[in-house]
Design an enzyme around this catalytic site. Structure first.
Site, PDB file in Angstrom:
ATOM      1  N   HIS A  60      14.382  70.129  35.782  1.00 13.99           N
ATOM      2  CA  HIS A  60      13.644  70.378  34.527  1.00 13.99           C
ATOM      3  C   HIS A  60      12.784  68.679  33.948  1.00 13.99           C
ATOM      4  O   HIS A  60      11.739  69.130  33.227  1.00 13.99           O
ATOM      5  CB  HIS A  60      14.213  70.958  33.628  1.00 13.99           C
ATOM      6  CG  HIS A  60      14.582  72.318  33.745  1.00 13.99           C
ATOM      7  ND1 HIS A  60      15.903  72.899  33.812  1.00 13.99           N
ATOM      8  CD2 HIS A  60      13.514  73.149  34.714  1.00 13.99           C
ATOM      9  CE1 HIS A  60      15.489  74.063  33.870  1.00 13.99           C
ATOM     10  NE2 HIS A  60      14.404  74.761  34.319  1.00 13.99           N
ATOM     11  N   GLY A 135       1.511  85.109  36.327  1.00 18.21           N
ATOM     12  CA  GLY A 135       1.062  83.784  35.835  1.00 18.21           C
ATOM     13  C   GLY A 135      -0.755  83.954  37.373  1.00 18.21           C
ATOM     14  O   GLY A 135      -1.342  83.549  36.746  1.00 18.21           O
ATOM     15  N   ASP A 152       6.294  76.208  37.477  1.00 16.02           N
ATOM     16  CA  ASP A 152       8.280  75.705  37.306  1.00 16.02           C
ATOM     17  C   ASP A 152       8.329  77.676  37.780  1.00 16.02           C
ATOM     18  O   ASP A 152       9.090  78.835  37.142  1.00 16.02           O
ATOM     19  CB  ASP A 152       8.758  76.343  36.364  1.00 16.02           C
ATOM     20  CG  ASP A 152      10.669  76.368  36.392  1.00 16.02           C
ATOM     21  OD1 ASP A 152      10.490  76.179  37.137  1.00 16.02           O
ATOM     22  OD2 ASP A 152      10.882  75.776  34.801  1.00 16.02           O
ATOM     23  N   THR A 154       9.573  80.797  41.702  1.00 18.00           N
ATOM     24  CA  THR A 154      10.352  80.607  42.526  1.00 18.00           C
ATOM     25  C   THR A 154       9.821  80.342  44.205  1.00 18.00           C
ATOM     26  O   THR A 154       9.322  80.773  43.942  1.00 18.00           O
ATOM     27  CB  THR A 154      11.226  82.382  42.421  1.00 18.00           C
ATOM     28  OG1 THR A 154       9.903  82.712  42.222  1.00 18.00           O
ATOM     29  CG2 THR A 154      12.003  82.701  41.319  1.00 18.00           C
TER      30      THR A 154
HETATM   31  N1  SAM Z   1      12.460  75.891  40.041  1.00 25.98           N
HETATM   32  C1  SAM Z   1      13.331  76.545  40.141  1.00 25.98           C
HETATM   33  C2  SAM Z   1      13.790  76.857  41.236  1.00 25.98           C
HETATM   34  O1  SAM Z   1      12.949  77.791  42.400  1.00 25.98           O
HETATM   35  O2  SAM Z   1      15.174  77.335  41.320  1.00 25.98           O
HETATM   36  C3  SAM Z   1      12.306  77.995  39.164  1.00 25.98           C
HETATM   37  C4  SAM Z   1      13.345  78.844  38.481  1.00 25.98           C
HETATM   38  S1  SAM Z   1      12.747  79.289  36.954  1.00 25.98           S
HETATM   39  C5  SAM Z   1      13.658  80.746  36.812  1.00 25.98           C
HETATM   40  C6  SAM Z   1      11.520  81.104  38.075  1.00 25.98           C
HETATM   41  C7  SAM Z   1      10.521  81.510  37.887  1.00 25.98           C
HETATM   42  O3  SAM Z   1       8.839  82.345  37.593  1.00 25.98           O
HETATM   43  C8  SAM Z   1      11.668  83.037  37.816  1.00 25.98           C
HETATM   44  O4  SAM Z   1      12.171  83.605  36.381  1.00 25.98           O
HETATM   45  C9  SAM Z   1      10.278  84.061  38.116  1.00 25.98           C
HETATM   46  O5  SAM Z   1      10.547  85.509  36.990  1.00 25.98           O
HETATM   47  C10 SAM Z   1       9.304  83.397  37.847  1.00 25.98           C
HETATM   48  N2  SAM Z   1       8.030  84.268  38.727  1.00 25.98           N
HETATM   49  C11 SAM Z   1       8.184  84.215  39.691  1.00 25.98           C
HETATM   50  N3  SAM Z   1       7.295  84.680  40.041  1.00 25.98           N
HETATM   51  C12 SAM Z   1       6.052  84.930  39.230  1.00 25.98           C
HETATM   52  C13 SAM Z   1       4.719  84.809  38.721  1.00 25.98           C
HETATM   53  N4  SAM Z   1       3.893  85.709  39.789  1.00 25.98           N
HETATM   54  N5  SAM Z   1       4.405  85.223  37.695  1.00 25.98           N
HETATM   55  C14 SAM Z   1       4.959  85.098  36.351  1.00 25.98           C
HETATM   56  N6  SAM Z   1       6.000  84.100  36.487  1.00 25.98           N
HETATM   57  C15 SAM Z   1       6.561  84.302  37.819  1.00 25.98           C
END
Ligand code: SAM
Length: 277
Positions: A60, A135, A152, A154
């Protein structure tokens, strides 16, 4: 003795579990929160480690302080994803006037606030707005501009892959002065890494930086940043000390050094940059 194992294909990481704190399916993904023996609490989404208490600051702080200190005065900040609150916590150390976090899955926010607490109260801060939506939809329709936009998200999956598309990056560029995103592991996930960079390269110039996050695939992690001006090390130090930021991992020297890439990563970055020329 119970173990959690993240499978990277032909290799895996095994971490010994003390207790299962939560394990359920949200509308989007399987959410697991464990107490481990050596990494503290650990958040796992669809079988992939998102963070552990022991090394989440490594990730982070580099994701956030590099773009935030690249900007001379970040007052308005947007985070896409990051429902655990770690990036938001780091953004608030710069005292912005306004921070907006757009997370798709409300259950990630809820479980992390209830059982993890790495946001350290960031979600309750007055100048923070949390929006539960995609997002992509947010940035495409955004009318306002941000000093810094941070992604940030996934690993690419059916609901997150569009937040590493060229269309998404184009919208991010339109609304930001400084833009940064995590860009996966160049070593363990070279295809993801290349795809992220190719999509960014279609719409903006960028630089790559790296650090190590032991609980991420094979430890090496990468980030991409777009900014018109990059401060030198003396200016980074001045901004860092002036903003009076306390960190576990980040310092201006690491920031500066993280842009010096090994030859094999430089090669990938250069191939991507020269592809359409
Ligand atoms: N970089 C870290 C990892 O990959 O290990 C990221 C951690 S953070 C918890 C990632 C967040 O992105 C998740 O809570 C997920 O629900 C969110 N996320 C995934 N797709 C998304 C989207 N289209 N819009 C907003 N948030 C999203």
């Amino acid at each position: 003795m119970e173990w959690f194992e993240e499978d990277y294909g032909d290799v895996s990481l095994k971490i010994r579990i003390k207790e299962v704190i939560a394990d359920f399916r949200s509308r989007y993904q399987r959410i697991q929160l464990f107490e481990t023996f050596s990494f503290g609490k650990m958040l796992v989404l669809d079988g992939k480690i998102q963070l552990t208490e022991r090394d989440e600051a490594f990730y982070h702080e580099m994701l956030v302080h590099v773009p935030m200190l690249t900007h001379k005065n970040p007052e308005k900040v947007l985070i896409i994803g990051g429902g655990d609150g770690g990036s938001l916590r780091e953004v608030l150390k710069h005292n912005p006037n306004e921070a907006i976090l757009v997370e798709l899955d409300r259950d990630v926010i809820d479980v992390c606030r209830k059982h993890l607490g790495i946001d350290e109260g960031a979600f309750e801060t007055a100048n923070v707005t949390v929006l539960v939506e995609d997002g992509m939809d947010y940035v495409i329709s955004a009318k306002e501009k941000f000093d810094v936009v941070i992604v940030d998200g996934t690993d690419p999956n059916p609901f997150s892959q569009h937040i590493s598309s060229a269309e998404f990056y184009e919208a991010c560029k339109r609304i930001s002065d400084v833009f940064a995103t995590q860009s996966q592991s160049p070593f363990a996930q070279p295809d993801y890494f290349r795809t992220v960079l190719e999509n960014i390269a279609r719409v903006m110039d960028f630089r790559v930086y790296v650090n190590y996050v032991p609980s991420y695939p094979l430890g090496l992690w990468s980030y991409a940043i777009h900014a018109e001006d990059c401060p030198d090390i003396e200016e980074l130090k001045r901004r860092f000390y002036e903003r009076n930021i306390e960190t576990v991992h980040y310092n201006p020297e690491i920031h500066h050094a993280s842009f010096y890439l090994p030859e094999w990563i430089k090669k990938i970055v250069n191939e991507v940059k020269n592809r359409d020329r």
